[in-house]
Structures are given as structure tokens and as C-alpha cells.
Design a protein around this motif. Structure first.
Motif, PDB file in Angstrom:
ATOM      1  N   HIS A  11      -5.279 -27.804  98.028  1.00  0.00           N
ATOM      2  CA  HIS A  11      -4.894 -26.722  98.928  1.00  0.00           C
ATOM      3  C   HIS A  11      -4.721 -25.411  98.166  1.00  0.00           C
ATOM      4  N   LEU A  12      -4.149 -25.472  96.966  1.00  0.00           N
ATOM      5  CA  LEU A  12      -3.953 -24.263  96.169  1.00  0.00           C
ATOM      6  C   LEU A  12      -5.261 -23.629  95.744  1.00  0.00           C
ATOM      7  N   LYS A  13      -6.318 -24.432  95.670  1.00  0.00           N
ATOM      8  CA  LYS A  13      -7.631 -23.892  95.301  1.00  0.00           C
ATOM      9  C   LYS A  13      -8.133 -22.882  96.336  1.00  0.00           C
ATOM     10  N   ASP A  14      -7.606 -22.967  97.561  1.00  0.00           N
ATOM     11  CA  ASP A  14      -8.014 -22.028  98.609  1.00  0.00           C
ATOM     12  C   ASP A  14      -7.508 -20.614  98.337  1.00  0.00           C
ATOM     13  N   PHE A  15      -6.547 -20.481  97.402  1.00  0.00           N
ATOM     14  CA  PHE A  15      -5.992 -19.174  97.066  1.00  0.00           C
ATOM     15  C   PHE A  15      -6.420 -18.698  95.675  1.00  0.00           C
ATOM     16  N   TYR A  16      -7.067 -19.571  94.947  1.00  0.00           N
ATOM     17  CA  TYR A  16      -7.353 -19.350  93.521  1.00  0.00           C
ATOM     18  C   TYR A  16      -8.567 -18.443  93.313  1.00  0.00           C
ATOM     19  N   ILE A  17      -8.425 -17.465  92.409  1.00  0.00           N
ATOM     20  CA  ILE A  17      -9.539 -16.589  92.037  1.00  0.00           C
ATOM     21  C   ILE A  17      -9.875 -16.850  90.573  1.00  0.00           C
ATOM     22  N   PRO A  18     -11.145 -17.157  90.247  1.00  0.00           N
ATOM     23  CA  PRO A  18     -11.507 -17.479  88.859  1.00  0.00           C
ATOM     24  C   PRO A  18     -11.462 -16.254  87.943  1.00  0.00           C
ATOM     25  N   ASP A  19     -11.348 -16.516  86.653  1.00  0.00           N
ATOM     26  CA  ASP A  19     -11.191 -15.462  85.643  1.00  0.00           C
ATOM     27  C   ASP A  19     -12.294 -14.405  85.675  1.00  0.00           C
ATOM     28  N   TYR A  20     -13.538 -14.825  85.854  1.00  0.00           N
ATOM     29  CA  TYR A  20     -14.624 -13.854  85.711  1.00  0.00           C
ATOM     30  C   TYR A  20     -14.618 -12.796  86.819  1.00  0.00           C
ATOM     31  N   ILE A  21     -13.990 -13.106  87.933  1.00  0.00           N
ATOM     32  CA  ILE A  21     -13.831 -12.117  89.007  1.00  0.00           C
ATOM     33  C   ILE A  21     -12.749 -11.099  88.648  1.00  0.00           C
ATOM     34  N   LEU A  22     -11.761 -11.543  87.900  1.00  0.00           N
ATOM     35  CA  LEU A  22     -10.593 -10.716  87.598  1.00  0.00           C
ATOM     36  C   LEU A  22     -10.727  -9.922  86.303  1.00  0.00           C
ATOM     37  N   PRO A  24     -13.257  -8.006  83.826  1.00  0.00           N
ATOM     38  CA  PRO A  24     -14.607  -7.412  83.777  1.00  0.00           C
ATOM     39  C   PRO A  24     -15.438  -7.856  82.579  1.00  0.00           C
ATOM     40  N   GLU A  25     -14.798  -8.194  81.459  1.00  0.00           N
ATOM     41  CA  GLU A  25     -15.558  -8.521  80.251  1.00  0.00           C
ATOM     42  C   GLU A  25     -16.247  -9.880  80.323  1.00  0.00           C
ATOM     43  N   LEU A  26     -15.847 -10.735  81.275  1.00  0.00           N
ATOM     44  CA  LEU A  26     -16.390 -12.093  81.345  1.00  0.00           C
ATOM     45  C   LEU A  26     -17.683 -12.142  82.155  1.00  0.00           C
ATOM     46  N   GLU A  27     -18.550 -13.084  81.769  1.00  0.00           N
ATOM     47  CA  GLU A  27     -19.814 -13.269  82.471  1.00  0.00           C
ATOM     48  C   GLU A  27     -19.612 -14.135  83.711  1.00  0.00           C
ATOM     49  N   SER A  28     -20.552 -14.024  84.636  1.00  0.00           N
ATOM     50  CA  SER A  28     -20.532 -14.833  85.864  1.00  0.00           C
ATOM     51  C   SER A  28     -20.580 -16.316  85.512  1.00  0.00           C
ATOM     52  N   GLU A  29     -19.995 -17.130  86.375  1.00  0.00           N
ATOM     53  CA  GLU A  29     -20.050 -18.572  86.170  1.00  0.00           C
ATOM     54  C   GLU A  29     -20.189 -19.265  87.518  1.00  0.00           C
ATOM     55  N   ILE A  30     -20.620 -20.506  87.477  1.00  0.00           N
ATOM     56  CA  ILE A  30     -20.766 -21.286  88.712  1.00  0.00           C
ATOM     57  C   ILE A  30     -19.429 -21.941  89.033  1.00  0.00           C
ATOM     58  N   VAL A  31     -18.949 -21.704  90.246  1.00  0.00           N
ATOM     59  CA  VAL A  31     -17.668 -22.261  90.694  1.00  0.00           C
ATOM     60  C   VAL A  31     -17.934 -23.177  91.872  1.00  0.00           C
ATOM     61  N   GLU A  32     -17.403 -24.396  91.783  1.00  0.00           N
ATOM     62  CA  GLU A  32     -17.682 -25.396  92.829  1.00  0.00           C
ATOM     63  C   GLU A  32     -16.996 -25.068  94.148  1.00  0.00           C
ATOM     64  N   HIS A  33     -15.759 -24.585  94.072  1.00  0.00           N
ATOM     65  CA  HIS A  33     -14.988 -24.376  95.312  1.00  0.00           C
ATOM     66  C   HIS A  33     -14.870 -22.889  95.629  1.00  0.00           C
TER      67      HIS A  33
END
Length: 490
Positions: A11-22, A24-33
Motif C-alpha cells: 500500500h505504501l508503494k502507492d505513495f512512493y516516488i523513486p530517487d531518479y524522479i527526485l 536530477p543527477e540520476l539516470e532514468s530507471e525501470i520501475v515495476e510499480h
């Protein structure tokens, strides 16, 4: 037990934002959820005694630490600018998750009304194509904004279960637009002392100095200062603001005494007595009654100013946008049919482009609000209101914007202090099923005649702030100065 823990994490994954979105220095990644309700959380860690710090810790344990911000360390305008630039970059490269987050993003702000207003001002000024709706966590003393939209007025629990329950409300909440109001103030510069007529700590954080004025401005002469800002809940003047000012002054001097909401409210009530608010006719000089202090004009329809009659007994005036004042009281109430017909008054809606203007004689008059159908003295509803202060017996009065009070100097000679409030725009809030606010567009609310004018109806020939009036002073200028401790916010 393991199944329950697994469901909670899912349920908490519905609120979670991955690092690369937050970041800028990180590259895009594939996120399952893909999160259904991605949130950015802003917390005033100095609100609510220790509660702000505890809440910050809990949110960081449950979500990505990088999506939870301490307002004492990170200004919201910089955070949101960075986030939206990064989201646009990933969107342009075809990142599906970035596109979904742009559509679904919600903001949570935990603090008092002053803290919530700060974030609302930033979002308003960023002029986003799809601005995120905002949920408010009540960490202050009055908590009028959270209460108006169903988030309660008591300080919340800070344990994991309480935060999860709040997040569950956020995902179920509905969006509701509310009006925002531009405030303009002009006064003559002092003959002696500092350039600013009021010390920095005295002015609310939502009012900022602007020195550029147009050549068409009748007050465009040397020696005048202009301040601009805004509010969502209320502007008030008089004895209620005086009590609030005494409370804030005491809190600055002795912050250790203001550790929880119950103690704060008790102190507030005690100051109401010592400041003479309960016995205003004895302790409050008539020279400070509103009618003796100011000439008040209102505009309900475009281009038509009229003078507003203020009864001589009124010692406090409130210009109200939301149905919550002084910790959840509704000063306007709901006018009956005869008032609607005879005085052209309507129920209070938060998105009708009208302010409710209410007067109070003293604290006993205010206690009427505790009774069923109780209300203050309904003076008017207005799309625009103007206060003009001339030389009189009083050399100052007290004013308040969304919970932040200040002591306002008044003219000592033939000069005029002007405060003018006009409709600016709207912002999106999140509302629960317990929401007290009502929308004029909601079919479940009673139908009444709207006097909402077009967006530009607050512009007429005497407008002198074309550039700045469309800004709250947020994105670049509406930020808490480095030298100001945010614990001074409500």
C-alpha cells in the motif's frame, strides 16, 4: 502477521516516488510499480512542539527520505522548481512514470496555518499547467485550514499507524478549488530610523515590499512604501488581532512554554482576558473601534465601489474566505431566506470570488458562535475591499493575515495608510468526507445566486500593480528569510 506487513508495504508503494524522479543527477530507471498517489511531503519540524520532528522521522521511515522535506532546511519553491524541471526532462524523453506522476502528484504540508499558507503561495506563483492539490496536517494552534477541509484541528499522532491512516485519507480525498486573495498595503516611510516602517519580525511572512509603482499611481511620490502579499483564510483587524499579537510575542520570548496545542490554547484564552477582549467597553478606547479607525469601501460587482457602514460598537472586523476562524468557528453562518432576499447575502462558498465581512463587539459576542446558528455581525460580501486610515486619536492598530499578526502604524499627519484586498485566483485543495467548506459548483450544496465576476473583474482604471498583482510573491520572493526562525510561523 507477515501477510499484513506485506499488504502494508504494498500500500505504501502507492505513495512512493523513486530517487531518479527526485534527484536530477540520476539516470532514468525501470520501475515495476507505478504509484497511484505519489506525494511530496513538507513538514515544519518546529511546529507542534516535538510533534513536527517526530512526524518528519515517521514519514521518512515509511516513504523515500528524498520525498520528505523539513521546511527548516529546504524552501518549497526550490524543491518544487527542481522537481518539475526534472519531471519535464523525463517526460520529454518519453518516461511513462514521469508522465503519470505529473498527473497524479499530491502535496502534503504539516504545520500551522502560516506554514500551509506559505506552501499555497509557492504553488500559486509557480503557475503550473496542472498544479498539485494540497492536503494539510494540523500541527498549529488554530488549524483553520485543515479543519475547513476535513483534516481535523487536533494535532495528529506521529506513529506509523497514524501516518498510514492519514495517507489512506489522502488517496481517497477529493479535489476542491478555493479562492486566493491579493493584499496591497501602502504607507508613508518614517521620517526617522530604518527604511522599512515595520521591523522584519513584525510583518507577516506573506507581505513583501515592492518599491516599483506605475506613473499612473496617484501615490507614486517619494517617501511611500508598498507591500503586497495574499491569504486564503482571512484578514482581520482590531482586538482579535491584538490578542493574537500578544500570543505570538509571548511565544517568541518564551518558546519553551508553548510545547503543545492544549497549553497554547489555554495561554491564548488567558491573553484574551488580560488584553481586555472580554471587557472591551471598559478597557478598549473607542478611538480604536473600527468605524473610528478607518473608512471602509467594498466592491461586490465590477467597477462599483460603495462605502460600508460599520456600527460604532464593532471592535474587530474579519474578511473571511473559509468557514473556519479562531480554531473552527464559523463567523458568517448561513443566512436565512429573508437575509438572502433583503440584503443580497448568500451562504459562504470558498470558490465564489466573494469574501464574507463580519464584525465583532467583544469576546462575549464571539462566544455566540458556539451556539447553534450563531454568527457575528454580517456586514457584507465583497469581491474587493479597501481600508483607508487617516490621522486620528490612535497611532496604531493590529492586523492579521492567516494567523500571522502585526502591529500596524497609523498616520500621524495628513497622510493615508491604504490596505486593499482583491480576488486573485484559485488553488486546489484536498478535502475529506468531513469537509466543512462548500463549493458553489457542488450540486449537493444549496443553490443561491452567485456574484462571481470574471477573473479580470478586480482590474479597473485605478489598478497600479499590473505586474505584481498576479504573484503572491512566492516562487522567488515569498520565502522565509534566512535569519527568520520558522518556529515563528503558526
Amino acid at each position: 502477521m507477515e501477510d499484513s506487513s506485506s499488504d502494508s508495504c504494498q500500500h505504501l508503494k502507492d505513495f512512493y516516488i523513486p530517487d531518479y524522479i527526485l534527484i536530477p543527477e540520476l539516470e532514468s530507471e525501470i520501475v515495476e510499480h507505478s504509484p497511484q498517489c505519489p506525494v511530496i511531503v513538507f513538514i515544519n519540524s518546529k511546529s507542534g512542539g516535538q510533534l513536527g520532528g517526530d512526524l518528519l522521522k515517521t514519514y521518512r521511515e515509511l516513504l523515500n527520505e528524498a520525498q520528505v522535506f523539513d521546511l527548516g532546511e529546504d524552501a518549497p519553491d526550490k524543491v518544487l522548481n527542481r522537481l518539475y524541471v526534472n519531471l519535464e526532462k523525463h517526460k520529454c524523453s518519453g518516461d511513462i512514470l514521469a508522465i503519470q506522476i505529473l498527473k497524479r502528484l499530491k502535496l502534503i504540508v504539516a504545520g500551522g496555518d502560516g506554514t500551509a499558507s506559505w506552501l499555497l503561495g509557492v504553488v500559486s506563483d509557480l503557475k503550473l499547467v496542472q498544479p498539485p492539490p494540497i492536503a494539510t496536517v494540523p500541527l498549529g494552534t488554530g488549524n483553520n485550514l485543515p479543519f475547513s477541509f476535513g483534516w481535523g484541528k487536533k494535532n495528529p499522532g506521529t506513529d506509523h499507524q497514524s501516518v498510514k491512516a492519514f495517507l489512506d485519507q489522502v488517496i481517497k480525498a477529493r479535489e476542491m478549488k478555493i479562492d486566493s486573495w491579493h493584499t496591497f498595503m501602502r504607507m508613508r516611510a518614517p521620517k526617522e530610523g530604518t527604511c522599512d516602517p515595520i521591523a522584519p519580525l513584525e510583518l507577516p511572512h506573506s507581505l513583501h515590499a515592492f518599491h516599483r509603482v506605475s506613473s499612473a499611481d496617484s501615490l507614486n511620490v517619494e517617501g511611500y512604501h508598498t507591500f503586497r502579499g495574499g491569504f486564503w483564510n482571512y484578514f482581520s483587524m482590531g482586538m482579535d488581532a491584538q490578542v493574537s499579537y500578544a500570543f505570538h510575542s509571548e511565544r517568541k520570548l518564551h518558546p519553551e512554554k508553548f510545547k503543545n496545542q492544549i497549553i497554547n490554547q489555554g495561554t491564548y484564552a488567558k491573553l484574551g482576558c488580560t488584553q481586555g477582549w472580554f471587557f472591551a467597553s471598559l478597557f478598549h478606547p473607542s478611538s480604536r473601534n473600527i468605524a473610528q479607525l478607518a473608512k471602509v469601501k467594498i466592491m461586490k460587482r465590477h467597477g462599483h465601489w460603495k462605502e460600508l457602514h460599520i456600527p460604532r460598537s464593532i471592535r474587530s472586523i474579519v474578511c473571511l474566505n473559509l468557514p473556519s476562524f479562531s480554531g473552527g468557528l464559523n463567523p458568517w453562518g448561513t443566512p436565512n431566506q429573508s437575509k438572502v432576499r433583503d440584503r443580497d447575502l448568500t451562504a459562504p462558498y470558498v470558490d465564489d470570488g466573494l469574501l464574507e465581512v463580519v464584525g465583532f463587539r467583544d469576546a462575549w459576542h464571539g462566544l455566540v458562535l458556539l451556539a447553534p446558528n450563531g454568527h457575528g455581525t454580517r456586514l457584507a460580501q465583497a469581491h474587493r475591499i479597501r481600508f483607508e486610515f487617516h490621522k486620528g486619536a490612535a497611532d496604531h492598530t493590529y492586523m492579521r493575515l492567516d494567523g500571522e499578526p502585526w502591529k500596524q502604524p497609523l498616520p500621524e499627519d495628513d497622510n493615508t495608510v491604504v490596505v486593499e484586498i482583491s480576488h486573485l485566483g484559485q488553488v486546489n485543495m484536498l478535502a475529506t468526507d468531513h469537509c466543512k467548506s462548500r463549493s458553489i459548483n457542488d450540486p449537493s450544496t444549496p443553490v443561491s445566486t452567485s456574484h462571481h465576476d470574471d477573473e479580470d473583474s478586480c482590474e479597473d482604471s485605478e489598478d497600479e500593480w499590473e505586474g505584481e498583482k498576479r504573484k503572491f510573491g512566492a516562487a522567488d520572493t515569498f520565502k522565509i528569510p534566512d535569519e527568520i526562525d520558522i518556529s515563528h510561523l503558526s
